[in-house]
Write an enzyme that holds these catalytic residues in place. Structure first.
Site, PDB file in Angstrom:
ATOM      1  N   GLY A  13     -39.304  -8.946   6.009  1.00 42.35           N
ATOM      2  CA  GLY A  13     -39.830  -9.676   4.865  1.00 42.35           C
ATOM      3  C   GLY A  13     -41.053  -9.006   4.271  1.00 42.35           C
ATOM      4  O   GLY A  13     -41.577  -8.022   4.798  1.00 42.35           O
ATOM      5  N   ARG A  14     -41.531  -9.557   3.149  1.00 43.37           N
ATOM      6  CA  ARG A  14     -42.715  -8.974   2.495  1.00 43.37           C
ATOM      7  C   ARG A  14     -43.904  -8.951   3.444  1.00 43.37           C
ATOM      8  O   ARG A  14     -44.585  -7.936   3.584  1.00 43.37           O
ATOM      9  CB  ARG A  14     -43.062  -9.765   1.227  1.00 43.37           C
ATOM     10  CG  ARG A  14     -42.114  -9.544   0.075  1.00 43.37           C
ATOM     11  CD  ARG A  14     -42.623 -10.196  -1.212  1.00 43.37           C
ATOM     12  NE  ARG A  14     -42.786 -11.645  -1.067  1.00 43.37           N
ATOM     13  CZ  ARG A  14     -41.821 -12.527  -1.269  1.00 43.37           C
ATOM     14  NH1 ARG A  14     -40.627 -12.116  -1.614  1.00 43.37           N
ATOM     15  NH2 ARG A  14     -42.055 -13.817  -1.140  1.00 43.37           N
ATOM     16  N   MET A  15     -44.162 -10.085   4.104  1.00 41.14           N
ATOM     17  CA  MET A  15     -45.293 -10.118   5.033  1.00 41.14           C
ATOM     18  C   MET A  15     -44.994  -9.327   6.292  1.00 41.14           C
ATOM     19  O   MET A  15     -45.898  -8.703   6.867  1.00 41.14           O
ATOM     20  CB  MET A  15     -45.657 -11.556   5.383  1.00 41.14           C
ATOM     21  CG  MET A  15     -46.692 -12.183   4.472  1.00 41.14           C
ATOM     22  SD  MET A  15     -48.215 -11.190   4.288  1.00 41.14           S
ATOM     23  CE  MET A  15     -48.767 -11.071   5.995  1.00 41.14           C
ATOM     24  N   HIS A 157     -49.121 -19.533  -6.513  1.00 48.95           N
ATOM     25  CA  HIS A 157     -48.477 -18.465  -5.757  1.00 48.95           C
ATOM     26  C   HIS A 157     -47.251 -17.952  -6.509  1.00 48.95           C
ATOM     27  O   HIS A 157     -46.830 -18.540  -7.502  1.00 48.95           O
ATOM     28  CB  HIS A 157     -48.054 -18.968  -4.367  1.00 48.95           C
ATOM     29  CG  HIS A 157     -49.196 -19.125  -3.416  1.00 48.95           C
ATOM     30  ND1 HIS A 157     -49.989 -20.256  -3.397  1.00 48.95           N
ATOM     31  CD2 HIS A 157     -49.697 -18.299  -2.465  1.00 48.95           C
ATOM     32  CE1 HIS A 157     -50.919 -20.112  -2.475  1.00 48.95           C
ATOM     33  NE2 HIS A 157     -50.761 -18.941  -1.892  1.00 48.95           N
ATOM     34  N   LYS A 161     -42.307 -18.590  -3.183  1.00 54.40           N
ATOM     35  CA  LYS A 161     -42.886 -19.440  -2.141  1.00 54.40           C
ATOM     36  C   LYS A 161     -42.139 -20.770  -2.104  1.00 54.40           C
ATOM     37  O   LYS A 161     -41.884 -21.384  -3.145  1.00 54.40           O
ATOM     38  CB  LYS A 161     -44.377 -19.663  -2.384  1.00 54.40           C
ATOM     39  CG  LYS A 161     -45.076 -20.383  -1.235  1.00 54.40           C
ATOM     40  CD  LYS A 161     -46.586 -20.323  -1.391  1.00 54.40           C
ATOM     41  CE  LYS A 161     -47.301 -21.057  -0.271  1.00 54.40           C
ATOM     42  NZ  LYS A 161     -46.996 -20.482   1.054  1.00 54.40           N
ATOM     43  N   GLY A 167     -50.273 -23.750   2.523  1.00 51.75           N
ATOM     44  CA  GLY A 167     -51.026 -24.009   3.744  1.00 51.75           C
ATOM     45  C   GLY A 167     -52.520 -23.823   3.551  1.00 51.75           C
ATOM     46  O   GLY A 167     -53.336 -24.544   4.118  1.00 51.75           O
TER      47      GLY A 167
END
Length: 268
Positions: A13-15, A157, A161, A167
């Site tokens: 994933g991106r993260m 965001h 998302k 969060g």
């Protein structure tokens, strides 16, 4: 190179790719593997190739049990269901679990707290230094200002998302509630639609925006009669979250089991 062994959950994933880059760039860490869901296209690929940093000689797998058994820490920005599973595996392995996933239910939170009896879990809705300073400032300002100042939290965001409010926004709202000495659960207003009537004194309101590729923007507004205070943080690079996560993992090395936050990591 250090033998502090890092495994990345959701590696494709991106993260996940940011976490691979950040962990590899830190001389105290060694990236030993990554996890993706069963059937994912990235299975079998080299983590370094995925992250654009050249081959690392370690592959993406779908076997978290085996990988976590070899790791000193896992970095996890995935999804609530997966993160609860990873927390249980980290507890069995007695390792560090850096948890940046958001959108947990009350049941999920209870499962994570139970896992923290055996794992060193560092959980935060946001891992950046700037955001955690913003959280501390929000708590201070809310404590200093009375209910004559309404508190509103605005966040934006990227369009991908899936949870709202973010969060980080909820962290800020919780900090404001703590500063005021009120229950965040009872006084937060997350949706307004139709004829809502006047704003209730002391509530903490949320507004959510989604669009484009915005990494993350958060503003806490303290709105009084004739004046307004705004505290804002804008992220332009996901790397800040990844570097913070690696810092958190290294901080957790040797710490006793428990549920920690970035406030603990940063000494705030």
């Amino acid at each position: 190179m250090s033998d502090f062994k890092i495994a990345v959950m959701g590696a494709a994933g991106r993260m996940g790719r940011e976490l691979i880059r950040a962990a590899h760039a830190n001389p105290e860490c060694t990236v030993i593997g990554g996890i993706e869901r069963e059937g994912a296209p990235a299975l079998g690929q080299d983590l370094g190739t995925l992250a654009g940093i050249g081959e690392l000689g370690v592959k993406v797998t779908d076997d978290p049990l085996e990988l976590i058994a070899r790791a000193d820490a896992i970095l996890d920005f995935t999804a609530p269901k997966s993160s609860v599973e990873f927390a249980g595996l980290a507890a069995n392995a007695r390792i560090v679990h850096v948890l940046g996933t958001t959108g947990f239910s009350d049941e999920d939170e209870a499962a994570i707290a139970a896992a923290a009896r055996h794992a060193t879990i560092i959980k935060a809705g946001n891992m950046s230094l700037g955001v955690n300073l913003l959280v501390a400032l929000t708590r201070k300002v809310a404590q200093a200002l009375g209910e004559d100042f309404d508190i509103e939290i605005l966040e934006m965001h990227h369009k991908h998302k899936v949870d709202a409010p973010s969060g980080t926004a909820l962290m800020l709202g919780q900090a404001a509630a703590e500063g005021r000495g009120i229950s965040h659960k009872e006084r937060s207003v997350r949706v307004r639609d139709g004829h809502t009537g006047p704003r209730r004194r002391g509530d903490i309101g949320y507004a959510t925006l989604r669009g484009g590729n915005v990494v993350g923007e958060h503003t806490v507004l303290f709105v009084g009669e004739g004046e307004r205070i705004e505290l804002t943080h804008r992220a332009t690079d996901r790397g800040i979250y990844a570097r913070g996560a690696v810092q958190a993992a290294l901080w957790g090395r040797g710490k006793p089991p428990g549920l920690y936050s970035m406030m603990d990591v940063l000494g705030l």
